[in-house]
Write an enzyme that holds these catalytic residues in place. Structure first.
Site, PDB file in Angstrom:
ATOM      1  N   ARG A 189      11.658  -2.958  44.557  1.00  0.00           N
ATOM      2  CA  ARG A 189      10.324  -2.406  44.352  1.00  0.00           C
ATOM      3  C   ARG A 189      10.283  -1.756  42.981  1.00  0.00           C
ATOM      4  O   ARG A 189      11.281  -1.644  42.310  1.00  0.00           O
ATOM      5  CB  ARG A 189      10.027  -1.322  45.407  1.00  0.00           C
ATOM      6  CG  ARG A 189       9.699  -1.832  46.788  1.00  0.00           C
ATOM      7  CD  ARG A 189       8.207  -1.944  47.079  1.00  0.00           C
ATOM      8  NE  ARG A 189       7.339  -1.060  46.338  1.00  0.00           N
ATOM      9  CZ  ARG A 189       6.801   0.040  46.805  1.00  0.00           C
ATOM     10  NH1 ARG A 189       7.070   0.442  48.029  1.00  0.00           N
ATOM     11  NH2 ARG A 189       5.976   0.758  46.065  1.00  0.00           N
TER      12      ARG A 189
ATOM     13  N   ARG B 279       7.796 -14.856  47.899  1.00  0.00           N
ATOM     14  CA  ARG B 279       8.922 -15.328  47.088  1.00  0.00           C
ATOM     15  C   ARG B 279      10.163 -15.555  47.959  1.00  0.00           C
ATOM     16  O   ARG B 279      10.868 -16.546  47.797  1.00  0.00           O
ATOM     17  CB  ARG B 279       9.213 -14.329  45.970  1.00  0.00           C
ATOM     18  CG  ARG B 279       8.121 -14.352  44.907  1.00  0.00           C
ATOM     19  CD  ARG B 279       8.267 -13.220  43.905  1.00  0.00           C
ATOM     20  NE  ARG B 279       7.236 -13.306  42.870  1.00  0.00           N
ATOM     21  CZ  ARG B 279       6.761 -12.258  42.207  1.00  0.00           C
ATOM     22  NH1 ARG B 279       7.216 -11.044  42.463  1.00  0.00           N
ATOM     23  NH2 ARG B 279       5.826 -12.424  41.282  1.00  0.00           N
TER      24      ARG B 279
ATOM     25  N   SER C 214       8.945  -9.460  47.723  1.00  0.00           N
ATOM     26  CA  SER C 214       7.772 -10.264  48.067  1.00  0.00           C
ATOM     27  C   SER C 214       8.083 -11.232  49.199  1.00  0.00           C
ATOM     28  O   SER C 214       9.016 -12.035  49.106  1.00  0.00           O
ATOM     29  CB  SER C 214       7.332 -11.031  46.811  1.00  0.00           C
ATOM     30  OG  SER C 214       6.723 -12.256  47.149  1.00  0.00           O
TER      31      SER C 214
ATOM     32  N   THR D 224      14.096  -9.315  45.511  1.00  0.00           N
ATOM     33  CA  THR D 224      12.627  -9.425  45.520  1.00  0.00           C
ATOM     34  C   THR D 224      12.081  -8.686  46.739  1.00  0.00           C
ATOM     35  O   THR D 224      12.721  -8.658  47.788  1.00  0.00           O
ATOM     36  CB  THR D 224      12.114 -10.885  45.537  1.00  0.00           C
ATOM     37  OG1 THR D 224      10.680 -10.869  45.531  1.00  0.00           O
ATOM     38  CG2 THR D 224      12.584 -11.660  46.755  1.00  0.00           C
TER      39      THR D 224
ATOM     40  N   ASP E  66      -3.189  -8.221  43.255  1.00  0.00           N
ATOM     41  CA  ASP E  66      -2.918  -7.000  44.027  1.00  0.00           C
ATOM     42  C   ASP E  66      -4.163  -6.474  44.732  1.00  0.00           C
ATOM     43  O   ASP E  66      -4.083  -5.529  45.515  1.00  0.00           O
ATOM     44  CB  ASP E  66      -2.387  -5.881  43.112  1.00  0.00           C
ATOM     45  CG  ASP E  66      -1.026  -6.208  42.536  1.00  0.00           C
ATOM     46  OD1 ASP E  66      -0.274  -6.944  43.199  1.00  0.00           O
ATOM     47  OD2 ASP E  66      -0.717  -5.726  41.433  1.00  0.00           O
TER      48      ASP E  66
ATOM     49  N   ARG F  17      -4.049   2.444  36.979  1.00  0.00           N
ATOM     50  CA  ARG F  17      -2.774   3.048  37.362  1.00  0.00           C
ATOM     51  C   ARG F  17      -1.998   3.361  36.090  1.00  0.00           C
ATOM     52  O   ARG F  17      -2.402   3.000  34.992  1.00  0.00           O
ATOM     53  CB  ARG F  17      -2.008   2.076  38.255  1.00  0.00           C
ATOM     54  CG  ARG F  17      -2.679   1.881  39.606  1.00  0.00           C
ATOM     55  CD  ARG F  17      -2.061   0.702  40.339  1.00  0.00           C
ATOM     56  NE  ARG F  17      -0.623   0.866  40.421  1.00  0.00           N
ATOM     57  CZ  ARG F  17       0.233  -0.156  40.586  1.00  0.00           C
ATOM     58  NH1 ARG F  17      -0.209  -1.381  40.693  1.00  0.00           N
ATOM     59  NH2 ARG F  17       1.525   0.071  40.661  1.00  0.00           N
TER      60      ARG F  17
HETATM   61  N1  LIG Z   1       2.916  -6.791  42.641  1.00  0.00           N
HETATM   62  C1  LIG Z   1       3.245  -6.331  41.327  1.00  0.00           C
HETATM   63  C2  LIG Z   1       2.590  -7.132  40.284  1.00  0.00           C
HETATM   64  N2  LIG Z   1       1.265  -7.257  40.231  1.00  0.00           N
HETATM   65  C3  LIG Z   1       0.957  -8.076  39.191  1.00  0.00           C
HETATM   66  C4  LIG Z   1       2.119  -8.457  38.580  1.00  0.00           C
HETATM   67  C5  LIG Z   1       2.246  -9.340  37.421  1.00  0.00           C
HETATM   68  C6  LIG Z   1       0.957  -9.713  36.743  1.00  0.00           C
HETATM   69  C7  LIG Z   1       0.137 -10.723  37.490  1.00  0.00           C
HETATM   70  O1  LIG Z   1       0.656 -11.463  38.336  1.00  0.00           O
HETATM   71  O2  LIG Z   1      -1.063 -10.799  37.218  1.00  0.00           O
HETATM   72  C8  LIG Z   1       3.172  -7.844  39.253  1.00  0.00           C
HETATM   73  C9  LIG Z   1       4.602  -7.945  38.955  1.00  0.00           C
HETATM   74  C10 LIG Z   1       5.256  -9.183  39.506  1.00  0.00           C
HETATM   75  O3  LIG Z   1       4.782  -9.772  40.478  1.00  0.00           O
HETATM   76  O4  LIG Z   1       6.315  -9.561  38.961  1.00  0.00           O
END
Ligand SMILES: NCc1[nH]cc(CCC(=O)O)c1CC(=O)O
Length: 301
Positions: free
Chosen positions: A143, A126, A123, A121, A79, A8
């Site tokens: 986001r 979280r 998430s 956040t 991810d 990406r």
């Molecule tokens: N979803 C986004 C994402 N994917 C990976 C990371 C950070 C790097 C990792 O966790 O390996 C992040 C940003 C975050 O969560 O703050």
């Protein structure tokens, strides 16, 4: 042979891709980056929970792999879906970053014991874990890539945002406004890099095996198996962290009610060689203790 690394375009993705390019070149091979847009990069407004897809960031890279436009693709392993599409293998690569989450404070002077928090956040994990600990919290959807999220924080009157230590550190954006959240259980395989490649490509299979760190791979597999067995295809507030201590693995896993009312935890220390076969027992412990009701509620939504 020129190895084409699909990635990406975000700053973090490019950092990861350049890291991998360096590792491949250290093996005496040549590599170049192929930049690919993902659905998650194009739709920047929908809440991640509503897009309801692990995979929105990875599908375009999967397609490029299957179409043989690239040899491999680099990801943040967390991810990447726990079950790859047919014909694709996913593996960890390299050492793990600090897996923990951090709170980036908007104002370092603010009293962290204040009665109401405003937290940014997107998430569900979280949110649920934070709310379980701090009941009086108002969440703000967040986001975008790492630098964008920080800009949104500086432009807001929120108290802070929650981010992975790994992403911030890779982009050299950790500072004294960041508080490590030792109590929060990270996303499975947070801080680990992943490589996806075509299962029927023995050359790349051999290459990725050379770049793999055995202990990182084992911890990732344990955490991701826990995620896969517990959520069964939907997306739930699940945390998991495995660490190697000598011949043993120390594992912490969690499932939270999305509203932060209830939570179920497992903590296990077992021999390395036995951990993968025990994960389904740990998942069952959580389900039997009441996690099954949380999962039913999430699946009904
Ligand atoms: N979803 C986004 C994402 N994917 C990976 C990371 C950070 C790097 C990792 O966790 O390996 C992040 C940003 C975050 O969560 O703050």
């Amino acid at each position: 042979m020129l190895i084409k690394i699909g990635t990406r375009k975000s700053k973090l993705a490019l950092w990861q891709a350049n890291y991998l390019k360096g590792e491949i070149e250290n093996l005496g091979l040549k590599a170049e980056l192929v930049l690919i847009d993902s659905l998650g990069d194009i739709d920047k407004t929908s809440e991640l929970g509503k897009l309801n897809q692990t995979g929105i960031f990875t599908k375009a890279l999967d397609n490029a792999l299957l179409d043989k436009e690239i040899h491999l693709a680099i990801h943040s392993l967390k991810d990447y879906p726990t079950v790859p599409p047919d014909g694709i293998t996913i593996t960890s690569t390299g050492q793990r970053e600090d897996p923990r989450d951090v709170l980036v404070n908007n104002d370092v002077e603010r009293d962290i014991t204040a009665s109401v928090f405003n937290i940014g956040t997107g998430s569900i994990r979280r949110k649920a874990q934070w709310k379980y600990k701090y009941k009086n919290t108002i969440f703000h959807n967040l986001r975008g890539n790492v630098p964008t999220r920080l800009e949104k924080l500086w432009d807001s009157d929120w108290d802070g945002i929650i981010m992975a230590h790994a992403g911030l550190n890779r982009l050299s954006m950790l500072n004294d406004q960041c508080t490590t959240l030792d109590w929060m259980i990270p996303a499975p395989s947070q801080g680990v890099l992943g490589i996806s490649y075509r299962t029927d490509d023995p050359f790349i299979a051999k290459l990725t095996a050379q770049l793999q760190v055995e202990e990182v791979e084992l911890c990732s597999q344990v955490e991701r198996k826990f995620l896969n067995l517990l959520e069964g295809g939907c997306s739930a507030p699940i945390g998991a962290l495995a660490k190697i201590k000598g011949d043993q693995i120390v594992f912490k896993g969690s499932l939270h009610d999305p509203n932060g009312y209830e939570a179920f935890f497992v903590e296990k220390t077992v021999d390395k060689g036995e951990c993968l076969s025990q994960v389904s027992d740990w998942v069952n412990e959580i389900l039997v203790a009441g996690g099954d009701k949380i999962m039913l509620k999430i699946k009904a939504q």
